[in-house]
Scaffold this motif. Structure first.
Motif, short mmCIF file in Angstrom:
data_model
loop_
_atom_site.label_atom_id
_atom_site.label_comp_id
_atom_site.label_asym_id
_atom_site.label_seq_id
_atom_site.Cartn_x
_atom_site.Cartn_y
_atom_site.Cartn_z
N PHE A 55 0.78 -1.23 0.00
CA PHE A 55 0.00 0.00 0.00
C PHE A 55 0.82 1.28 0.00
O PHE A 55 0.28 2.35 -0.25
N PHE A 56 2.12 1.24 0.24
CA PHE A 56 2.96 2.44 0.15
C PHE A 56 3.92 2.40 -1.02
O PHE A 56 4.71 3.31 -1.21
N GLY A 57 3.88 1.35 -1.80
CA GLY A 57 4.74 1.27 -2.97
C GLY A 57 6.03 0.52 -2.70
O GLY A 57 6.30 0.09 -1.57
N PRO A 58 6.84 0.37 -3.74
CA PRO A 58 8.06 -0.42 -3.61
C PRO A 58 9.01 0.17 -2.57
O PRO A 58 9.07 1.38 -2.38
N ASP A 59 9.71 -0.72 -1.88
CA ASP A 59 10.76 -0.33 -0.94
C ASP A 59 10.21 0.25 0.35
O ASP A 59 10.94 0.90 1.11
N ILE A 75 6.48 4.81 8.69
CA ILE A 75 6.62 4.18 7.38
C ILE A 75 7.86 4.81 6.75
O ILE A 75 8.02 6.03 6.76
N PHE A 76 8.73 3.98 6.21
CA PHE A 76 10.02 4.46 5.73
C PHE A 76 10.52 3.58 4.60
O PHE A 76 9.95 2.53 4.31
N ASP A 77 11.61 4.01 3.94
CA ASP A 77 12.18 3.22 2.86
C ASP A 77 13.46 2.53 3.33
O ASP A 77 13.83 2.63 4.50
#
Length: 166
Positions: A55-59, A75-77
């Motif tokens: 739901f937040f995209g890749p990575d 939420i972080f990469d």
């Protein structure tokens, strides 16, 4: 980079949400619902780390900590360390505890601007600025002093204006 910080109560109501990447309001609300759906479906004794790519995209990764009636969520990469993010949640909660003497959900609701100021001292633009709750508290105290001085100056200015208009 940190993408978002969320504080949700156990019913899924967002008490604090800060997105460091632009998201339309509808998308933010959908993301918050998705995060809560994941959190409330997890057993108590599992890892606090969740893959958030769906739901937040890749990575994207998610780390959370549950205190009393609140979920604190980052939420972080992949440029951020998961354990460091868990520790950062602890710094945020400790700082809030020191500011409000055992922080609770109502403190977050009724002291919204102070909570944002605390968060801005820890994270700005998705980058970690400070990891010491003591240093954050010093900055918050300085900001409070400046706000009090500004309020005093405004009251004096209004009193003088009122006196002159008589």
């Amino acid at each position: 980079m940190i993408r978002a910080v969320l504080v949700l109560n156990t019913q899924g109501k967002p008490r604090l949400s800060k997105f460091y990447e632009y998201q339309p309001v509808e998308k933010q609300q959908q993301l918050i619902r998705n995060v809560f759906a994941v959190l409330c479906s997890r057993p108590e004794h599992v890892s606090n780390f969740v893959d958030a790519e769906s739901f937040f995209g890749p990575d994207a990764r998610l780390v959370y900590k549950h205190f009393a009636t609140l979920y604190f969520v980052f939420i972080f990469d992949s440029s951020e360390n998961e354990l460091a993010m868990l520790d950062l949640i602890q710094v945020l909660v400790e700082t809030m505890d020191k500011c409000f003497r055992n922080v609770c959900e109502l403190d977050v609701v009724f002291n919204y601007s102070k909570i944002h100021t605390i968060l801005d001292e820890i994270i700005f633009g998705g980058q970690v600025l400070e990891t010491s709750s003591t240093e954050v508290l010093k900055a918050i105290e300085e900001i409070s002093k400046l706000e009090a001085a500004s309020n005093t100056m405004n009251l004096v200015s209004k009193s003088v204006s009122n006196w002159r208009s008589r």
